[in-house]
Design an enzyme around this catalytic site. Structure first.
Site, PDB file in Angstrom:
ATOM      1  N   GLU A  83      31.380  13.539   7.362  1.00  0.00           N
ATOM      2  CA  GLU A  83      32.038  13.708   8.832  1.00  0.00           C
ATOM      3  C   GLU A  83      33.686  13.098   8.871  1.00  0.00           C
ATOM      4  O   GLU A  83      34.358  13.383   9.845  1.00  0.00           O
ATOM      5  CB  GLU A  83      31.224  13.201   9.850  1.00  0.00           C
ATOM      6  N   CYS A  85      24.698   8.430   4.800  1.00  0.00           N
ATOM      7  CA  CYS A  85      24.548   7.053   4.595  1.00  0.00           C
ATOM      8  C   CYS A  85      23.413   6.239   4.659  1.00  0.00           C
ATOM      9  O   CYS A  85      22.341   6.729   3.610  1.00  0.00           O
ATOM     10  CB  CYS A  85      25.624   6.423   5.513  1.00  0.00           C
ATOM     11  N   HIS A  91      30.281   9.508   3.786  1.00  0.00           N
ATOM     12  CA  HIS A  91      30.524  10.056   5.133  1.00  0.00           C
ATOM     13  C   HIS A  91      31.204  11.434   5.080  1.00  0.00           C
ATOM     14  O   HIS A  91      32.327  11.403   5.203  1.00  0.00           O
ATOM     15  CB  HIS A  91      31.108   8.936   6.002  1.00  0.00           C
TER      16      HIS A  91
END
Length: 378
Positions: free
Chosen positions: A354, A257, A352
């Protein structure tokens, strides 16, 4: 003039002054970043602008003198003397994971005094001068630090073969990132905004996590727009220094990001300060969506042609920085990933990895596994 404005104003003059002193623009930029970091911690922020400017230039000069003194190396006993095979090379000793693990157990100050004494080869008197101590106090600090190091080395036992990934965050929750990286086989060391400075000792790879704050537009030469949210200049200066280190040392690096945005800024690129204000309102960049990867790119090899991703951002790459390649785009044309051609693994993703949701789970897992594989190879 505000404190931030004075730092921005002095970026050019300090860089030129330091470059003249140390003869190397890259080192000068690192010293300038350290000057700004010290300013945030120690400078008289309420002082008049001329006082603060003088403080910045004095601090920068002292850092440059320290750098020049550090370069005067001499014959010395290496830190690992007596611990590893005396017939082995210095490179082999440096790769001993037990040495790296032992150094990782020390505080930043303990590592500093050991590196000054054993790696830079400074005398105890010179170490004392740098730390504003007398020679006897410097001797005691070096002795204590080496004792802690030797104890940590003895306790290291069988080395942990997992690569160490340093995760840089601000005030964000580290748990999702740590679980995501650990699940791919990494040993994660997290540095947040609570810690001052940058500590990449023993790192096998670097991850720049997303940021709840916007990147200050002064870092890419633009005025602050009304849409820019609060910023964290200290954190992003730290992250830029880390990116520069990773790129110059071939350390595998992944920017997530705002980390991808910083990779672009480091290359001289610019950002859309607000996507709706820039005309990107046809696609929700705060939700799950597909992206298209480019032919022959790292993103294509890792993720296929149209992986699903999860985004949450209102800023993004605008003008592409030098030395970068776009590797994926969103349906509305927004840049979603970029990489550094020729680097073993330098990837910035606007999404993202994750965060796992629906089809994006495989995308995130493959990204983490690729980073860990690159760290092991390095």
């Amino acid at each position: 003039m505000t404190f931030d404005a004075i730092l921005t104003e002095q970026t050019g003059p300090l860089t030129r002054r330091l470059t003249r002193m140390v003869g190397d623009r890259e080192t000068a930029e690192d010293l300038r970043q350290e000057t700004f970091a010290r300013a945030w911690r120690r400078a008289p922020q309420g002082a008049e602008a001329p006082v603060l400017r003088a403080w910045l230039h004095r601090t920068a000069t002292n850092l440059a003198l320290d750098e020049l003194r550090r370069r005067r190396r001499r014959e010395h006993v290496p830190l690992h003397a007596g611990l590893v095979d005396p017939g082995g090379s210095a490179d082999e000793a440096a790769r001993d994971p037990r040495l790296r693990d032992a150094l990782g157990q020390l505080t930043a100050h303990q590592r500093l005094v050991l590196l000054l004494r054993f790696e830079a080869g400074l005398s105890l008197r010179e170490v004392g001068e740098l730390l504003d101590l007398n020679e006897d106090a410097a001797r005691k600090r070096v002795s204590r630090a080496r004792a802690v190091f030797l104890e940590a080395y003895a306790a290291a036992g069988a080395p942990d073969e997992r690569p160490t990934v340093v995760l840089l965050l601000g005030r964000e929750d580290p748990a999702p990132y740590e679980a995501w990286l650990a699940g791919a086989g990494a040993r994660v060391r997290t540095l947040t905004g609570e810690q001052a400075g940058l500590d990449l000792a023993g790192a096998d790879a670097l991850v720049l996590g997303g940021s709840e704050t916007d990147i200050h537009p002064s870092l890419y030469g633009e005025p602050v727009s009304p849409h820019t949210l609060r910023t964290d200049l200290t954190r992003h200066l730290r992250d830029l220094a880390a990116l520069r280190h990773a790129l110059t040392t071939n350390l595998p690096v992944l920017g997530v990001c705002s980390g991808a945005q910083l990779l672009n800024v480091l290359g001289g690129g610019t950002l859309h300060q607000d996507l709706p204000a820039s005309g990107f309102d046809a696609l929700d960049h705060r939700d799950a969506h597909d992206i298209a990867t480019g032919d022959g790119t790292l993103a294509r090899r890792l993720l296929g042609t149209a992986p699903a991703v999860v985004s949450e951002h209102h800023q993004a790459v605008d003008r592409l920085g030098g030395g970068l390649r776009v590797t994926s785009t969103a349906p509305d044309g927004l840049i979603e990933a970029l990489e550094v051609p020729g680097h073993p693994f330098a990837l910035g993703v606007q999404w993202h990895p994750e965060r796992c949701a629906d089809g994006a789970e495989g995308t995130g897992r493959r990204t983490a596994e690729a980073l860990v594989d690159a760290a092991l190879a390095a």
